[in-house]
Design a protein around this motif. Structure first.
Motif, PDB file in Angstrom:
ATOM      1  N   ALA A 274      36.406  35.383  42.658  1.00 52.98           N
ATOM      2  CA  ALA A 274      36.061  36.694  42.109  1.00 52.98           C
ATOM      3  C   ALA A 274      35.034  37.388  42.993  1.00 52.98           C
ATOM      4  CB  ALA A 274      35.528  36.554  40.681  1.00 52.98           C
ATOM      5  N   ALA A 275      34.039  36.637  43.458  1.00 51.20           N
ATOM      6  CA  ALA A 275      32.991  37.222  44.298  1.00 51.20           C
ATOM      7  C   ALA A 275      33.547  37.715  45.626  1.00 51.20           C
ATOM      8  CB  ALA A 275      31.879  36.196  44.532  1.00 51.20           C
ATOM      9  N   LEU A 276      34.320  36.864  46.302  1.00 53.85           N
ATOM     10  CA  LEU A 276      34.879  37.249  47.602  1.00 53.85           C
ATOM     11  C   LEU A 276      35.914  38.361  47.474  1.00 53.85           C
ATOM     12  CD1 LEU A 276      35.282  33.742  49.272  1.00 53.85           C
ATOM     13  CD2 LEU A 276      33.559  35.484  49.785  1.00 53.85           C
ATOM     14  N   GLY A 277      36.505  38.459  46.301  1.00 51.56           N
ATOM     15  CA  GLY A 277      37.499  39.501  46.066  1.00 51.56           C
ATOM     16  C   GLY A 277      36.886  40.825  45.667  1.00 51.56           C
ATOM     17  N   GLY A 278      35.572  40.910  45.724  1.00 52.32           N
ATOM     18  CA  GLY A 278      34.914  42.174  45.396  1.00 52.32           C
ATOM     19  C   GLY A 278      34.455  42.240  43.958  1.00 52.32           C
ATOM     20  N   GLY A 279      34.550  41.144  43.240  1.00 50.50           N
ATOM     21  CA  GLY A 279      34.149  41.145  41.840  1.00 50.50           C
ATOM     22  C   GLY A 279      32.767  40.598  41.613  1.00 50.50           C
ATOM     23  N   GLY A 280      32.002  40.441  42.664  1.00 51.99           N
ATOM     24  CA  GLY A 280      30.656  39.900  42.508  1.00 51.99           C
ATOM     25  C   GLY A 280      29.630  40.990  42.566  1.00 51.99           C
TER      26      GLY A 280
ATOM     27  N   ALA B  91      27.464  46.868  36.790  1.00 55.22           N
ATOM     28  CA  ALA B  91      28.140  47.414  37.965  1.00 55.22           C
ATOM     29  C   ALA B  91      29.648  47.231  37.851  1.00 55.22           C
ATOM     30  CB  ALA B  91      27.637  46.715  39.223  1.00 55.22           C
ATOM     31  N   ASP B  92      30.377  48.079  38.569  1.00 56.02           N
ATOM     32  CA  ASP B  92      31.835  47.986  38.609  1.00 56.02           C
ATOM     33  C   ASP B  92      32.216  46.701  39.336  1.00 56.02           C
ATOM     34  OD1 ASP B  92      34.548  48.442  38.702  1.00 56.02           O
ATOM     35  OD2 ASP B  92      34.423  49.869  40.357  1.00 56.02           O
ATOM     36  N   CYS B  93      33.028  45.876  38.716  1.00 54.89           N
ATOM     37  CA  CYS B  93      33.383  44.579  39.284  1.00 54.89           C
ATOM     38  C   CYS B  93      34.706  44.592  40.019  1.00 54.89           C
ATOM     39  CB  CYS B  93      33.409  43.520  38.174  1.00 54.89           C
ATOM     40  SG  CYS B  93      31.782  43.137  37.553  1.00 54.89           S
ATOM     41  N   ALA B  94      35.279  45.738  40.252  1.00 55.98           N
ATOM     42  CA  ALA B  94      36.584  45.794  40.898  1.00 55.98           C
ATOM     43  C   ALA B  94      36.451  46.329  42.318  1.00 55.98           C
ATOM     44  CB  ALA B  94      37.535  46.662  40.089  1.00 55.98           C
ATOM     45  N   GLY B  95      35.491  45.817  43.091  1.00 53.84           N
ATOM     46  CA  GLY B  95      35.289  46.259  44.458  1.00 53.84           C
ATOM     47  C   GLY B  95      36.364  45.726  45.383  1.00 53.84           C
TER      48      GLY B  95
END
Length: 147
Positions: free
Chosen positions: A42-48, A54-58
């Protein structure tokens, strides 16, 4: 007639069934179902995000080991290292070492890792969205058992 190695692999792939104890996909499911795998993906996928609001769908991005360590509150250095190594071994992340002083190590999702990330992000979102419902059900269950 002897089967080629490619033919044997193709035959085995058709026969993968995680319900069978001997299926190698069962071990893979065991590895990727851990909380640290889900959170790293999740973190590496922009969700961190360090901010809960904050928006977690980066966008997917590369992260340094120290960034992951700070973001994943509660993960030990040993567990983070072992999990990242297993993800790298499985082809889900790449590890890049940059010869700086000190050395910079970063991790990024591969295409294979990104495909798993999409499902894991959904699982993480589901858990966050439905946590109150689960807590309510747990309390009711416990009350029924003790009441």
């Amino acid at each position: 007639m002897a089967m080629t190695a490619d033919r044997r692999r193709a035959q085995a792939k058709v026969e993968y069934d995680a319900f069978l104890a001997v299926c190698p996909s069962r071990k893979l499911l065991e590895r990727i179902s851990g909380k640290w795998v889900a959170l790293i993906l999740a973190a590496l996928g922009g969700g961190g995000s360090p901010r809960p609001d904050a928006d977690c769908a980066g966008e997917p991005r590369s992260m340094r080991y120290s960034e992951l360590s700070r973001l994943l509150v509660g993960v030990s250095q040993k567990m983070l290292t072992q999990t990242l190594r297993s993800l790298e071994r499985d082809g889900l992340v790449t590890r890049t070492v940059t010869p700086t002083v000190p050395v910079t190590v970063s991790y990024e999702l591969t295409e294979l890792g990104l495909s798993l990330h999409h499902m894991m992000r959904g699982l993480k979102t589901w858990a966050e969205t439905h946590m109150d419902d689960v807590l309510t059900h747990r309390a009711a269950y416990d009350d029924d058992r003790t009441g």
